[in-house]
Scaffold this active site. Sequence first.
Site, short mmCIF file in Angstrom:
data_model
loop_
_atom_site.label_atom_id
_atom_site.label_comp_id
_atom_site.label_asym_id
_atom_site.label_seq_id
_atom_site.Cartn_x
_atom_site.Cartn_y
_atom_site.Cartn_z
N TYR A 136 7.91 7.73 6.19
CA TYR A 136 7.73 6.66 5.20
C TYR A 136 8.86 5.66 5.41
CZ TYR A 136 6.86 4.64 0.52
OH TYR A 136 6.56 3.81 -0.55
N LYS A 164 4.20 5.43 7.59
CA LYS A 164 3.71 4.66 6.46
C LYS A 164 4.51 3.36 6.47
CE LYS A 164 3.16 4.57 1.42
NZ LYS A 164 3.47 5.26 0.14
N VAL A 206 -2.30 4.13 2.81
CA VAL A 206 -1.87 4.98 1.70
C VAL A 206 -1.85 4.08 0.47
CG1 VAL A 206 -0.06 6.45 0.76
CG2 VAL A 206 -0.50 6.45 3.22
#
Length: 304
Positions: A136, A164, A206
């Site tokens: 992330y 991400k 996401v």
Amino acid sequence: MSVKWEGIMPAVTTKFNDDDTLDFAMFETNLKAQLDAGVHGIVLGGTLGEASTLTESEKRSLTKSTVDMVKGKVPVMITLAEQSTKAAVKAANMAEEDGASGLMMLPPMRYKSTDRETLEFFNSVAINTSLPIMVYNNPVDYKIEITHKMFDELLKHDNIEAVKESTRNTMNITRIKNRFGDRLKIMTGVDTIAFESMVLGADGWVAGLVCAFPEETVAMYELIKAGQIKEALDIHRWFMPLFELDIVPELVQNIKLAEVYTGLGTENVRAPRLPLIGDERKFAIKTIEESLKTRPALPDYKNL
């Protein structure tokens, strides 16, 4: 279950009862709506999941219950957001024991680690778990950037598979594709720029507002994938006022309020968060109600 890093993966909210215990009944209601809409994975324990307020026991119960509810239809990812390397390795091991399919992993929390320290943090988890990892990368909120040069090092681990991408810089989509090809899958992580990110080549999303509007979110993705850009853009433009509820500090409260309006949740949050009041609440309600009045008719997006 292996993870295909593509499609829509809701960063689901954690549901609470009035007595502040986990509300698995409402959680299952929301999860069923996500699966019925055609999402491609579930992400637990992120910012929207209020992970910083959950106990270790609650996180494990949430993971086990979700795996049981999903019944192998889609992969289940749990978020690692830990303060120490030791705790991150332990959390990864517990996630594997509890049946998670993969990890969404943040850099060290609270301590602003150097590049060398950040690499060692990810390296230590990667060599101590067989689970696939999505890094992330959100330097806007977490003040630590995982650079492309750092990914050169991290991708030596076969199980670091995806990022991400939440830098807010859509140029990074092309830069990552040019540098790493399909070796590093890209899941865009910011609702407001998800449309352009996917058009530029992001593999999936996401998502946040999907918690309240799963069908519209999956429809957008499937239309883009099918090359029906105009139709996807129409949904994106309708969605934008709602998306903007996801880029403010009260995003959890905003999205939980939206879930109430679509019958997929309650407003219960865990302190120190409190439900919205005053002008912030009025603005969120106005945005949600106006969007519901103009909710678009969706094509048969599952059969494009």
